[in-house]
Design a protein around this motif. Structure first.
Motif, PDB file in Angstrom:
ATOM      1  N   ILE A 181      32.181  28.320  11.333  1.00  0.00           N
ATOM      2  CA  ILE A 181      30.768  28.284  11.724  1.00  0.00           C
ATOM      3  C   ILE A 181      30.507  29.279  12.846  1.00  0.00           C
ATOM      4  O   ILE A 181      29.537  30.039  12.821  1.00  0.00           O
ATOM      5  CB  ILE A 181      30.360  26.865  12.165  1.00  0.00           C
ATOM      6  CG1 ILE A 181      30.499  25.872  11.003  1.00  0.00           C
ATOM      7  CG2 ILE A 181      28.934  26.865  12.709  1.00  0.00           C
ATOM      8  CD1 ILE A 181      29.679  26.211   9.800  1.00  0.00           C
ATOM      9  N   GLU A 182      31.392  29.279  13.858  1.00  0.00           N
ATOM     10  CA  GLU A 182      31.197  30.188  14.987  1.00  0.00           C
ATOM     11  C   GLU A 182      31.285  31.648  14.537  1.00  0.00           C
ATOM     12  O   GLU A 182      30.534  32.505  15.014  1.00  0.00           O
ATOM     13  CB  GLU A 182      32.225  29.913  16.081  1.00  0.00           C
ATOM     14  CG  GLU A 182      32.126  28.531  16.715  1.00  0.00           C
ATOM     15  CD  GLU A 182      30.849  28.309  17.529  1.00  0.00           C
ATOM     16  OE1 GLU A 182      30.056  29.258  17.692  1.00  0.00           O
ATOM     17  OE2 GLU A 182      30.644  27.165  17.991  1.00  0.00           O
TER      18      GLU A 182
ATOM     19  N   THR B 111      24.688  30.537   7.783  1.00  0.00           N
ATOM     20  CA  THR B 111      25.230  29.783   8.925  1.00  0.00           C
ATOM     21  C   THR B 111      24.717  28.353   8.909  1.00  0.00           C
ATOM     22  O   THR B 111      25.483  27.390   9.116  1.00  0.00           O
ATOM     23  CB  THR B 111      24.838  30.465  10.244  1.00  0.00           C
ATOM     24  OG1 THR B 111      25.335  31.805  10.261  1.00  0.00           O
ATOM     25  CG2 THR B 111      25.392  29.710  11.447  1.00  0.00           C
ATOM     26  N   LEU B 112      23.428  28.181   8.661  1.00  0.00           N
ATOM     27  CA  LEU B 112      22.837  26.840   8.632  1.00  0.00           C
ATOM     28  C   LEU B 112      23.414  25.997   7.497  1.00  0.00           C
ATOM     29  O   LEU B 112      23.745  24.816   7.686  1.00  0.00           O
ATOM     30  CB  LEU B 112      21.318  26.945   8.500  1.00  0.00           C
ATOM     31  CG  LEU B 112      20.573  27.472   9.730  1.00  0.00           C
ATOM     32  CD1 LEU B 112      19.124  27.790   9.371  1.00  0.00           C
ATOM     33  CD2 LEU B 112      20.628  26.464  10.873  1.00  0.00           C
TER      34      LEU B 112
ATOM     35  N   LEU C 112      28.074  32.614  12.787  1.00  0.00           N
ATOM     36  CA  LEU C 112      26.996  32.801  13.755  1.00  0.00           C
ATOM     37  C   LEU C 112      27.135  34.148  14.463  1.00  0.00           C
ATOM     38  O   LEU C 112      26.141  34.865  14.653  1.00  0.00           O
ATOM     39  CB  LEU C 112      27.001  31.658  14.761  1.00  0.00           C
ATOM     40  CG  LEU C 112      25.871  31.665  15.803  1.00  0.00           C
ATOM     41  CD1 LEU C 112      24.501  31.661  15.142  1.00  0.00           C
ATOM     42  CD2 LEU C 112      26.010  30.461  16.737  1.00  0.00           C
ATOM     43  N   ILE C 113      28.358  34.514  14.839  1.00  0.00           N
ATOM     44  CA  ILE C 113      28.579  35.811  15.463  1.00  0.00           C
ATOM     45  C   ILE C 113      28.205  36.940  14.501  1.00  0.00           C
ATOM     46  O   ILE C 113      27.610  37.942  14.892  1.00  0.00           O
ATOM     47  CB  ILE C 113      30.044  35.946  15.921  1.00  0.00           C
ATOM     48  CG1 ILE C 113      30.316  35.002  17.088  1.00  0.00           C
ATOM     49  CG2 ILE C 113      30.352  37.387  16.334  1.00  0.00           C
ATOM     50  CD1 ILE C 113      31.768  34.914  17.483  1.00  0.00           C
ATOM     51  N   GLY C 114      28.536  36.753  13.226  1.00  0.00           N
ATOM     52  CA  GLY C 114      28.152  37.738  12.226  1.00  0.00           C
ATOM     53  C   GLY C 114      26.648  37.898  12.127  1.00  0.00           C
ATOM     54  O   GLY C 114      26.139  38.991  11.882  1.00  0.00           O
ATOM     55  N   THR C 115      25.929  36.801  12.329  1.00  0.00           N
ATOM     56  CA  THR C 115      24.467  36.861  12.306  1.00  0.00           C
ATOM     57  C   THR C 115      23.952  37.619  13.523  1.00  0.00           C
ATOM     58  O   THR C 115      23.062  38.465  13.416  1.00  0.00           O
ATOM     59  CB  THR C 115      23.881  35.444  12.271  1.00  0.00           C
ATOM     60  OG1 THR C 115      24.461  34.726  11.181  1.00  0.00           O
ATOM     61  CG2 THR C 115      22.375  35.487  12.067  1.00  0.00           C
ATOM     62  N   TYR C 116      24.511  37.329  14.688  1.00  0.00           N
ATOM     63  CA  TYR C 116      24.132  38.085  15.887  1.00  0.00           C
ATOM     64  C   TYR C 116      24.396  39.577  15.707  1.00  0.00           C
ATOM     65  O   TYR C 116      23.637  40.422  16.178  1.00  0.00           O
ATOM     66  CB  TYR C 116      24.903  37.579  17.103  1.00  0.00           C
ATOM     67  CG  TYR C 116      24.284  36.404  17.816  1.00  0.00           C
ATOM     68  CD1 TYR C 116      23.124  36.550  18.579  1.00  0.00           C
ATOM     69  CD2 TYR C 116      24.868  35.134  17.745  1.00  0.00           C
ATOM     70  CE1 TYR C 116      22.565  35.472  19.248  1.00  0.00           C
ATOM     71  CE2 TYR C 116      24.316  34.048  18.413  1.00  0.00           C
ATOM     72  CZ  TYR C 116      23.163  34.217  19.163  1.00  0.00           C
ATOM     73  OH  TYR C 116      22.595  33.153  19.828  1.00  0.00           O
ATOM     74  N   SER C 117      25.485  39.904  15.022  1.00  0.00           N
ATOM     75  CA  SER C 117      25.834  41.314  14.856  1.00  0.00           C
ATOM     76  C   SER C 117      24.794  42.074  14.045  1.00  0.00           C
ATOM     77  O   SER C 117      24.731  43.305  14.104  1.00  0.00           O
ATOM     78  CB  SER C 117      27.204  41.439  14.186  1.00  0.00           C
ATOM     79  OG  SER C 117      27.137  41.151  12.799  1.00  0.00           O
TER      80      SER C 117
END
Length: 595
Positions: free
Chosen positions: A57-58, A136-137, A61-66
């Motif tokens: 999950i983390e 992610t969700l 989420l980091i991939g989404t921020y990227s």
């Protein structure tokens, strides 16, 4: 069919469209031969069972921020909006050479068609980010419904971060396109597939709902103590900005006031600290897009290299994104150090357009706001420690892009060692997407419309007082010809004739609403010049056609590129949906201006 199986099929489908580039090495597992071999996931794969964990999950989420910075340098322009917010406005030109990136030429001339590849680039970057947010969700909810859920408090924050990012990506889409599909998770959509979601609104209600969830559930400080993650205040700022876009100032006001009254943020002492690699994530930063380099890789803003000088000691880049003469002249001030609000009242400033570096040229001695030389690279002024800009010899094609270059995205020479990847083309310089200065000036806009003109003046003066107290560019150059001989510089003197003062009590600029609007709007232009806001601000203020057509009429006297160009507010205020996407999704409707 059980929910978990259904979700896994959806996730597999989404995986076909996006690359989860941020997965850590912990997901690469080497397997020995055993009876369970066929039940194990292939080595190195980002399989569903691997992702259904706290670590998975983390990583998602980091991939989404990227994805916040986007992938496409030109047509996507997701992180900084330099193409659509800057290059399509009176702030900057495309720059570089005439035939380079012809799709950008069409954007700059307000002639982009649905077949223009830039439209697909922007759509792809926005909805890649949306897909990552939703993925992610979906995985989060699957994990929370399974046998090994993560801590409830952290799960709530993860959901809030993902929804903040989902709103952010949709916001980026609706800035450019007329109406958009707001794509949620399959769980939220029910029987409707993502590709069946129509673009029947600008998406504001859903953007606000996701941001409100983030406001309600994000902490006031960075989750996990990691800079770059969204906080409650970041969500509040983006929601306030969404209200500003819709001219819902009364809804933006309490959000802006809460941020101001929190006393969490403050203006940094030096204006240029907002563009320095050594002062990132500072007291002014509310949401900052992170960048970094290593010896073998980078996660740089995709604008960094393109907008650098192509020649000279700082010639690491391609020479795109050149500031306009109109922007340069907006930085002139009166003898009292106050802005000249009306374009018609501004004096023409000396420029070296068409002047070879080997021919004598003396820069203007007119009083200038010192922010000009932290924003614009020009002849006779030090370029971030790389050397004195020599003018035309540093410019890729001056008659096309003009004599200036941007400074905010290039790193100082003294910070070159911080860019370990390559020569520094992809530098590790962050972008302060939302900073406290935005909050103060948006609040000043609200004050003007509520006829609280003196409060608006006080807010604007906070920005101007900071500009007055900031470091200025140093190095008075007496050399007027750059022919290879020694350049004479007095480093004890400011580079130009700088002056900036706050508006005094009773200033004419804040005597009426009309004048106060001009003062606040010009301050926003000066403070955030070249940062991808200008086009969108002109549109939300309802003055875009008048400003841009007046700009075109004057700019054709300076360079020829915009000859024959016209901005039509009923046709050119948004860009067309990409033709390729319309072909894939029958449910999408094209902007009527392009039908």
């Amino acid at each position: 069919m059980c929910l978990k199986i259904k979700k896994n099929k959806i996730m597999k489908k989404i995986f076909n469209f996006i690359l989860i580039a941020a997965l850590t090495g912990s997901f690469v597992t080497l397997f020995s031969c055993s009876d369970e071999y066929l039940e194990k996931e292939p080595p190195g794969s980002a399989a569903g069972t691997v992702m259904e964990s706290s670590e998975g999950i983390e990583a998602l989420l980091i991939g989404t921020y990227s994805s916040v910075q986007g992938q496409q340098r030109f047509g996507g322009a997701l992180g900084t909006d330099w193409t659509y917010g800057g290059g399509a406005s009176d702030d900057c030109y495309k720059g570089t050479s005439t035939g380079d990136q012809n799709n950008f030429n069409a954007v700059e001339r307000y002639e982009a068609l649905p077949s223009n590849a830039y439209m697909s680039n922007r759509w792809q970057d926005c909805y890649d980010g949306v897909a990552r947010s939703n993925l992610t969700l979906e995985f989060l909810w699957t994990v929370q419904g399974g046998d090994n859920p993560i801590d409830d408090a952290r799960a709530t924050v993860v959901e809030a971060e993902a929804k903040f990012l989902r709103a952010w990506f949709h916001f980026k889409a609706t800035r450019v396109f007329w109406k958009i599909p707001y794509v949620k998770t399959q769980t939220e959509l029910g029987e409707t597939l993502p590709e069946e979601v129509p673009n029947d609104s600008e998406g504001w209600d859903d953007i606000e709902a996701d941001l409100q969830y983030a406001i309600d559930n994000l902490p006031e400080t960075s989750p996990l103590g990691e800079v770059g993650r969204a906080t409650k205040y970041a969500a509040m700022a983006v929601k306030a900005h969404a209200h500003m876009y819709q001219n819902e100032l009364s809804s933006a006001k309490p959000l802006l006031d809460e941020i101001i009254n929190s006393n969490v943020f403050s203006l940094v002492d030096n204006y240029n600290d907002n563009f320095d690699m050594t002062t990132e994530n500072n007291a002014e930063s509310i949401f900052e897009i992170q960048a970094a380099t290593s010896g073998s890789n980078h996660s740089a803003l995709v604008l960094a290299g393109p907008c650098m000088h192509q020649s000279g000691p700082a010639g690491l880049g391609w020479g795109f994104y050149q500031p306009s003469q109109n922007l340069f002249e907006a930085f002139q001030v009166s003898d009292e150090g106050l802005p000249v609000l009306d374009v018609a009242d501004r004096e023409p400033l000396a420029h070296d357009m068409g002047v070879a570096s080997s021919v004598a040229f003396t820069p203007t001695d007119h009083f200038l706001d010192p922010r000009v030389d932290w924003t614009i690279s020009r002849r006779g002024i030090d370029f971030l420690g790389w050397g004195i800009c020599e003018g035309a010899s540093w410019i890729r094609q001056q008659d096309n892009g003009g004599p200036y270059m941007t400074k905010k995205f290039m790193h100082k020479a003294e910070n070159q060692s911080l860019n370990a990847y390559g020569r520094g083309f992809d530098n590790g310089k962050n972008f302060r997407a939302i900073r406290y200065g935005h909050i103060l000036l948006w609040r000043a806009e609200v004050a003007v419309e509520e006829n609280e003109l003196d409060y608006a003046r006080q807010l604007v003066n906070m920005i101007r007082e900071r500009a007055k107290g900031s470091d200025v560019v140093m190095g008075k150059v007496s050399t007027t010809v750059f022919d290879g001989n020694e350049i004479v510089v007095d480093w004890t003197q400011p580079a130009a004739n700088y002056k900036v003062e706050p508006y005094p009590v009773g200033a004419v600029a804040f005597a009426t609403q009309e004048e106060a609007r001009k003062a606040v709007r010009l301050e926003e232009r000066l403070e955030f010049a070249t940062e991808g806001m200008r086009f969108f601000d002109l549109r939300r203020w309802g003055i875009i056609a008048d400003v841009l057509n007046a700009y075109i009429a004057e700019d054709v006297k300076f360079r020829t590129f915009l000859t024959g160009a016209v901005f039509n507010s009923e046709e050119d205020d948004y860009w067309p949906l990409p033709e390729s996407q319309l072909d894939l999704q029958d449910v999408l409707q094209q902007d009527p201006a392009y039908q």
